[in-house]
Design an enzyme around this catalytic site. Structure first.
Site, PDB file in Angstrom:
ATOM      1  N   GLY A 184      11.443   4.781   1.487  1.00  0.00           N
ATOM      2  CA  GLY A 184      12.216   3.541   1.616  1.00  0.00           C
ATOM      3  C   GLY A 184      11.481   2.275   1.213  1.00  0.00           C
ATOM      4  N   HIS A 201      13.116   4.398 -11.838  1.00  0.00           N
ATOM      5  CA  HIS A 201      12.343   5.604 -12.167  1.00  0.00           C
ATOM      6  C   HIS A 201      10.883   5.201 -12.360  1.00  0.00           C
ATOM      7  CE1 HIS A 201      11.649   9.664 -13.643  1.00  0.00           C
ATOM      8  NE2 HIS A 201      10.915   9.135 -14.600  1.00  0.00           N
TER       9      HIS A 201
HETATM   10  C1  GRF Z   1       9.984   5.690  -6.181  1.00  0.00           C
HETATM   11  O1  GRF Z   1       8.761   6.011  -6.791  1.00  0.00           O
HETATM   12  C2  GRF Z   1      11.081   5.696  -7.208  1.00  0.00           C
HETATM   13  O2  GRF Z   1      10.651   5.329  -8.484  1.00  0.00           O
HETATM   14  C3  GRF Z   1      11.502   7.123  -7.233  1.00  0.00           C
HETATM   15  O3  GRF Z   1      11.390   7.579  -5.904  1.00  0.00           O
HETATM   16  C4  GRF Z   1      10.418   6.786  -5.240  1.00  0.00           C
HETATM   17  C5  GRF Z   1      11.075   6.212  -4.019  1.00  0.00           C
HETATM   18  O4  GRF Z   1      10.114   5.600  -3.239  1.00  0.00           O
HETATM   19  N1  GRF Z   1      12.850   7.248  -7.739  1.00  0.00           N
HETATM   20  P1  GRF Z   1      10.620   4.798  -1.926  1.00  0.00           P
HETATM   21  O5  GRF Z   1      11.408   5.771  -1.086  1.00  0.00           O
HETATM   22  O6  GRF Z   1      11.489   3.659  -2.404  1.00  0.00           O
HETATM   23  O7  GRF Z   1       9.344   4.342  -1.290  1.00  0.00           O
END
Ligand code: GRF
Length: 200
Positions: free
Chosen positions: A11, A104
């Site tokens: 998150g 991403h």
């Molecule tokens: C991030 O690295 C995003 O790029 C990928 O999943 C991860 C999510 O991280 N799609 P978080 O849950 O927002 O910390």
């Protein structure tokens, strides 16, 4: 602008959106959705009094149809995938054309596609001996990581010693460019022209 954020884990991107000063008077986060019944991202949502909903077939979760109705009921303008690891049902993708964005952790179209998420991405970038990496925000279409690119920001990784170091550098960029894109969309400054997204 009403947004719904879809999460699957930590998150930190959700938190970056919540904490963004630029977004304070521009958006309202109406709900956080996850394929998980609980996750750290839900704790962040609850701490900020944002309703959370699980998606799936288990008791108390929303089915795809109910998910769509919930998005309409909440009058969602933009869906933000922030670490969401499942495909969005086709009906929602088509009804929310150019209104679903994803973050991403690499410079698409490189290092994207099925299975390329989280540390898998950074390990592949490290093993490929890439000298730059970065993050991409793109519109969602029916395939993983294939939608129109809206924003990217790169970072030098020529001196990193591990995939974890890349992850840390890229995450900082994610927390910058995701709120930036949401702001631009909320201001009506992102247009799709053919296969490209442009700022007006
Ligand atoms: C991030 O690295 C995003 O790029 C990928 O999943 C991860 C999510 O991280 N799609 P978080 O849950 O927002 O910390």
């Amino acid at each position: 602008m009403n947004i719904a954020v879809f999460v699957s884990g930590r998150g930190s991107n959700l938190n970056a959106i919540i904490e963004s000063e630029d977004l304070k008077n521009l958006i309202s986060i109406k709900a956080v959705f996850s394929d998980k019944s609980d996750c750290p991202a839900f704790e962040i949502a609850k701490k900020n009094s944002i309703p959370t909903f699980s998606i799936g077939k288990t008791e108390g979760s929303l089915s795809s149809d109910k998910l769509f109705s919930k998005l309409i009921e909440l009058e969602i303008d933009l869906i933000v995938l922030a670490g969401y690891l499942k495909l969005i049902p086709g009906e929602i993708v088509s009804k929310f054309k150019h209104r679903i964005i994803n973050i991403h952790p690499a410079l698409l179209p490189s290092f994207g596609g099925k299975g390329m998420y989280g540390m898998n991405v950074h390990k592949a970038v490290f093993e490929a001996s890439s000298k730059v990496s970065g993050a991409t925000v793109h519109f969602i279409d029916e395939e993983y990581d294939k939608g129109i690119i809206i924003a990217q920001k790169s970072v030098d990784i020529s001196d990193v010693q591990s995939a974890e170091e890349i992850a840390s550098k890229v995450l900082k960029i994610e927390h910058e460019i995701l709120p930036f894109v949401i702001k631009k969309i909320a201001e009506g400054k992102v247009k799709v022209e053919g296969s490209r997204a442009v700022y007006t």
